[in-house]
Design an enzyme around this catalytic site. Structure first.
Site, PDB file in Angstrom:
ATOM      1  CD  GLU A  16      12.670 -38.838  -0.337  1.00 34.66           C
ATOM      2  OE1 GLU A  16      13.176 -37.667  -0.537  1.00 34.66           O
ATOM      3  OE2 GLU A  16      11.722 -39.082   0.516  1.00 34.66           O
ATOM      4  CB  CYS A 484       1.371 -40.660   1.206  1.00 33.48           C
ATOM      5  SG  CYS A 484       2.939 -41.594   1.477  1.00 33.48           S
ATOM      6  CG  HIS A 610     -17.541 -46.500   1.655  1.00 33.00           C
ATOM      7  ND1 HIS A 610     -17.575 -47.806   1.735  1.00 33.00           N
ATOM      8  CD2 HIS A 610     -16.204 -46.206   1.853  1.00 33.00           C
ATOM      9  CE1 HIS A 610     -16.165 -48.335   1.827  1.00 33.00           C
ATOM     10  NE2 HIS A 610     -15.394 -47.162   1.625  1.00 33.00           N
ATOM     11  CB  CYS A 612     -13.193 -48.317   4.438  1.00 33.90           C
ATOM     12  SG  CYS A 612     -12.397 -46.576   4.269  1.00 33.90           S
ATOM     13  CG  HIS A 663      -6.786 -51.298   0.859  1.00 32.07           C
ATOM     14  ND1 HIS A 663      -8.111 -51.431   1.015  1.00 32.07           N
ATOM     15  CD2 HIS A 663      -6.346 -49.856   0.789  1.00 32.07           C
ATOM     16  CE1 HIS A 663      -8.315 -50.026   1.340  1.00 32.07           C
ATOM     17  NE2 HIS A 663      -7.467 -49.352   1.235  1.00 32.07           N
TER      18      HIS A 663
END
Length: 723
Positions: A16, A484, A610, A612, A663
């Site tokens: 939520e 998530c 890769h 990160c 992001h």
């Protein structure tokens, strides 16, 4: 026996908070509605714990984005560039977390890194020379009062002063030690405010104590807490540690005037030995972290009761606690309707809290040392690959995924529900792949990707195709902010049943003459982003997965894919927090597992990887030893700090430090990317530098993605003219 929870998941049982926050970002709801949803979630979380009989329920563990960022705001650690936007408090907070591009200005987000040895990402607080660290917010006492009004007594949680100093990035000339007195004063005022509000217990989270500590670190901790505790009168202070043991400072901690000390008995391999050897004061409470806060298997009661009996025999006042915050496990089992009770009987999520295969065992036993070595040496391979692939200087590429638009998600959902046929599902994805390839060619990228429209999550997708995994429906875990993930569960020995990605990659390659990257997730990341078994070692689990990925690599190569990327985004996550354990307990077999995945390919096949959002500078030598041909790093949020380490370690792998932050929704300008590339060229040889975003593009919008990639390609063209 009393019980305690260090922290509770905040995203909600069905995400939520994620959906409400994203509506707010899109200006579909006002701040008041977002705050109301947050209040409802907090009430639910506290009520669940109260009804479960938890004695020490945490408050202030709720966050709209990240608890470290919350603590920074609480302490007035807000860089000037965000204050100058003159936004509301909430929007300033989100600008620090996500960046901002609008009428008030254009700023990047703060850096983001992995939280110790987890897949959770925290926002790195940034302290400028003129930052005044002081208590400047009421979130902690407000949320305590909110719970109190519901009839629920809580212990407010905040990141401790020592860990905050260790996690902050100091951008000016002043070092961390220059801020010690200010941070002591700020936490003293926090304790006083807690006492004014008659708060019985306050939890200071100090996970940095499980790192290696020198004498200077111990002295700093003493200085900080001798100062903070000097003002304590009525409130009880719980010093909470997790993710390991506190062997370097244990004897000091038990002598200091804390009222409670939280110790991790799950990952803290020396914790019980420390208690047995040095004892524990009878005037303090030991919050014993015996319930695993990072895995989903039910508690092994025999083991737990044995430790509790040992503590009881020593007359220690013990509180049964989670080993860390439950932020790292899914919320509840209630929404899992497809997994049979045979499996569910073994699980416990936040609210609740035979595996062998003979063929897999046999294959592992036949692996030899030669299977970990790729020939010829890397420098020879790299020269051959440049010739075969025909790439320009500063080749451009992306990390793999393209935006997962609503129609992509709807197609996948319809297929899962049986509303469309497999052929309809494939035809839709092929159409999206063709559009993606055409767009990349039109933009001018050099090494293309197929966009990954068939994939939900980079680990879940592979887990679904491998033998030995189980999958949940709604077991979401927060990775960062509104992002998530739904980690798979490793249930049995792992093996590859059939080719996984080959058909998609071959189709995409048929649409272009440019190199098409085959996109795979590496064995270390698959394990680290899953809930692992506890009956076999991490070493064995990773080796099983490595053999499965090796099969896929060799099949891609056999079908004409000349560039293969094996992502290891999570390489660092199970790295022991103590340096003395790095190689013996992890890196030796983690690096070998990656080498096992690609050692069988031809010299002209180019292997990429890769990584990160972790601190990689101290393991650069190990990363180079993975023997990939090209590696792409996240670097944009951390201001390219990794470059110095690459140069100092004579890094041989070709490298693409991310030139912009995916992001954040902001679009980088050509000039901004050119400037970043100029900086890179002062540290990296031009024949080793690639140009790429810092991560996959699946969470971004189509419009901003296209604009950003066009600017990136233009920047590469500009730098080629100048080089």
């Amino acid at each position: 026996m009393q019980t305690s929870v260090i922290g509770f998941p905040r995203i909600g049982t069905l995400r939520e908070l994620k959906f409400a926050s994203e509506k707010y970002f899109r200006k579909e709801i006002e701040a008041e509605e977002l705050q109301q949803i947050a209040e409802t979630l907090r009430k639910t979380h506290w009520s669940i714990q109260k009804e479960a009989g938890i004695d020490y329920i945490s408050s202030n563990d709720f966050s709209f984005y990240d608890m470290t960022l919350d603590t920074a705001v609480l302490l007035n650690i807000i860089p000037k560039r965000y204050k100058e936007l003159e936004l509301s408090g909430l929007d300033t907070y989100f600008a620090m977390a996500r960046g901002y591009q609008g009428a008030s200005g254009d700023v990047k987000a703060l850096a983001m890194k992995k939280w110790f040895n987890t897949n959770y990402h925290y926002i790195v607080p940034e302290v400028e020379d003129d930052t005044v660290i002081q208590l400047s917010g009421n979130k902690l006492v407000d949320e305590y009062a909110e719970a109190k009004a519901l009839g629920i007594e809580t212990k407010p949680v905040v990141i401790g002063a020592y860990t905050m100093l260790r996690l902050c990035r100091f951008t000016g000339k002043k070092p961390a030690l220059d801020y010690v007195e200010d941070i002591i004063s700020a936490y003293q005022n926090l304790v006083k405010k807690c006492e004014e509000n008659q708060i019985a217990w306050v939890q200071f989270d100090e996970p940095a104590l499980v790192w290696d500590m020198e004498e200077s670190d111990i002295a700093l901790f003493h200085k900080i807490y001798d100062g903070i505790l000097s003002c304590k009168k009525h409130s009880h202070i719980l010093l909470q540690t997790y993710f390991g043991d506190v062997r370097d400072i244990y004897q000091d901690l038990i002598q200091m005037p804390f009222d409670g000390i939280g110790l991790d008995f799950i990952e803290g391999k020396e914790t019980l030995n420390l208690v047995n050897t040095y004892g524990f004061p009878q005037d303090k409470q030991l919050f014993a972290g015996l319930v695993n806060g990072k895995n989903i298997w039910k508690n092994c009661f025999d083991k737990t009761l044995k430790v509790l009996q040992t503590l009881n025999d020593k007359k220690i006042k013990a509180v049964l606690s989670t080993s860390c915050s439950l932020l790292h496990v899914p919320y509840t089992l209630k929404h899992e309707h497809k997994i049979s009770q045979e499996y569910l009987a073994y699980f416990a999520f936040a609210e609740e809290r035979d595996c062998k295969n003979a063929d897999v065992k046999k294959r592992l036993s036949e692996v030899t040392e030669n299977d970990y070595v790729r020939l010829p040496e890397r420098s020879t391979r790299q020269k051959l690959q440049k010739k075969v692939l025909g790439l320009p200087e500063f080749p451009t590429t992306t990390i793999g995924s393209f935006p997962q638009t609503k129609d992509v998600k709807a197609n996948r959902q319809a297929y899962r529900k049986g509303e469309i046929s497999e052929q309809e599902y494939i035809d839709f994805n092929r159409k999206k792949i063709a559009e993606c390839v055409a767009l990349q060619e039109e933009i001018g990228l050099d090494v293309l990707v197929h966009g990954e429209y068939e994939r939900n999550d980079m680990v879940e997708y592979f887990g679904e195709a491998l033998g030995g995994f189980l999958f949940t429906e709604k077991a979401w875990v927060q990775s960062y902010g509104t992002r998530c993930v739904k980690p798979p569960v490793i249930w049995r020995d792992v093996y590859r049943k059939n080719p996984i990605t080959v058909a998609w990659s071959v189709y995409a390659q048929s649409l272009t003459k440019k190199p098409m990257k085959g996109m795979l997730t590496g064995p270390v990341t698959i394990l680290n982003w899953s809930f692992p078994r506890e009956d076999i070692s991490v070493r064995e689990s990773i080796a099983q997965i490595a053999l499965a990925i090796r099969d896929e690599v060799l099949d891609l190569e056999a079908n004409g894919i000349q560039v293969i990327q094996i992502d290891e985004a999570a390489l660092r996550e199970k790295l022991p927090l103590r340096k003395s354990d790095w190689y013996t307990e992890y890196l030796d077999f983690a690096i070998s597992a990656f080498r096992l995945t690609h050692s069988g390919v031809k010299p002209e096949t180019q292997i990429h990887t890769h990584m990160c959002y972790s601190e990689f500078t101290d393991i650069i030598a190990a990363i180079d030893d993975m023997d990939a041909d090209v590696i792409t790093f996240e670097a944009s949020r951390s201001d390219l700090q990794i470059l110095d380490s690459l140069r100092e370690n004579h890094f041989e792998t070709e490298v693409g430090p991310g030139v912009y932050d995916i992001h954040s929704p902001r679009v980088p300008s050509v000039e901004e990317i050119v400037n970043a590339l100029h900086i890179m060229l002062t540290k990296i040889e031009k024949d080793k530098l690639w140009v790429n975003p810092d991560c996959g593009l699946k969470t971004r919008g189509t419009k901003e993605t296209e604009a950003s990639l066009r600017n990136m390609v233009e920047a590469a063209k500009e730098i080629r003219k100048q080089a």
